[in-house]
Write a protein that holds these residues in place. Sequence first.
Motif, PDB file in Angstrom:
ATOM      1  N   PHE A 113       0.831  -1.207   0.000  1.00 56.59           N
ATOM      2  CA  PHE A 113       0.000   0.000   0.000  1.00 56.59           C
ATOM      3  C   PHE A 113       0.865   1.257   0.000  1.00 56.59           C
ATOM      4  CE2 PHE A 113      -2.525   3.234   2.353  1.00 56.59           C
ATOM      5  CZ  PHE A 113      -3.445   3.455   1.339  1.00 56.59           C
ATOM      6  N   ALA A 137       1.160   4.631   0.725  1.00 57.76           N
ATOM      7  CA  ALA A 137       0.447   5.626   1.546  1.00 57.76           C
ATOM      8  C   ALA A 137       0.867   7.064   1.252  1.00 57.76           C
ATOM      9  CB  ALA A 137       0.656   5.317   3.031  1.00 57.76           C
ATOM     10  N   THR A 183      -7.752  15.161   5.160  1.00 55.81           N
ATOM     11  CA  THR A 183      -8.759  14.409   5.888  1.00 55.81           C
ATOM     12  C   THR A 183      -8.135  13.129   6.468  1.00 55.81           C
ATOM     13  OG1 THR A 183     -10.933  13.426   5.642  1.00 55.81           O
ATOM     14  CG2 THR A 183      -9.512  13.289   3.744  1.00 55.81           C
ATOM     15  N   GLY A 237      -2.700  10.520   4.559  1.00 54.17           N
ATOM     16  CA  GLY A 237      -1.271  10.175   4.520  1.00 54.17           C
ATOM     17  C   GLY A 237      -0.396  11.151   5.282  1.00 54.17           C
ATOM     18  N   SER A 295       0.143  11.637   8.594  1.00 53.64           N
ATOM     19  CA  SER A 295       0.984  11.048   9.659  1.00 53.64           C
ATOM     20  C   SER A 295       2.093  10.191   9.064  1.00 53.64           C
ATOM     21  CB  SER A 295       0.153  10.169  10.597  1.00 53.64           C
ATOM     22  OG  SER A 295      -0.797  10.950  11.252  1.00 53.64           O
ATOM     23  N   GLU A 320      -1.669  16.615  14.545  1.00 54.33           N
ATOM     24  CA  GLU A 320      -3.077  16.663  14.978  1.00 54.33           C
ATOM     25  C   GLU A 320      -3.241  16.788  16.488  1.00 54.33           C
ATOM     26  OE1 GLU A 320      -6.005  14.410  12.976  1.00 54.33           O
ATOM     27  OE2 GLU A 320      -4.630  13.872  11.366  1.00 54.33           O
TER      28      GLU A 320
END
Length: 237
Positions: free
Chosen positions: A18, A20, A39, A43, A45, A164
């Motif tokens: 995957f 990311a 959102t 990706g 983080s 965040e």
Amino acid sequence: MSDYLLKAEDINAKYGDFHAVQGASFDIKKGEIISVIGTNGAGKSTLMKAIVGIMKPSGGKVYYKGEDVTGIPTHKLVEMGLIAVPEGGRVFPRMTVLDNLIMGSYTPKARKNRDQALERVYSLFPILKEKANQAAGSLSGGQRQMVAIGRALMSDPELVLFDEISLGLAPTVIKDIYATIRQINKEGLTVILVEQDVKRSLKMSTKAYVMLKGKIVLEGNSQELTEEEVKRAYFGI
Ligand code: ATP
């Protein structure tokens, strides 16, 4: 020599098959605040983990103070003044607030200035001084976030990446924490903010990058970008 404090070029990061993060580039000058907006699952983080050595990028380069630091272990980057405050205000719950903060000053350079740094953290977050001898796990979410930020500041950083930090916190607490970040930026700290909140990100930063599905799909001067165009990029519409 470039005038960038940090420059990320064409970063790729994968979890197994995957992909990311796909070819993300950004840069930040000394004294700036930039934001990386996106959102859930965009990706952000993963990109930050690739920057601070938590994850090895599968492609691309990271330059810090003009030096290639791609894939360098996290503790080395901390010694060089680059540190991240991870998502979720993680603390060592059984340790006291004071011990959590002290943990942040483990590098030789930070250890030397430990008392001064601690006083500074206490002046930024007076509640931490009041609760210094309490277990960090007994604190509210906002206070735990303050401990996590304080611990990063104890390392005597030049560039801090906040992932965040507003997640799950009450609006008044978020406002206070962001006011503190603005203050420490004015005192010289360079800041990367990773956020989902478009309005706050644009207000806080000089430059903004919007991520969608692993790619940076929009970038620009925060004053010039409109909330509307950022939101369109954010949702991919
Ligand atoms: P959030 O706000 O949820 O943290 P984000 O923008 O930071 O979102 P990432 O956490 O970087 O996004 O996740 C990017 C993608 O990588 C998502 O699709 C996510 O499901 C996937 N992902 C994240 N961590 C892992 C992992 N350890 N193993 C496999 N896939 C992962």
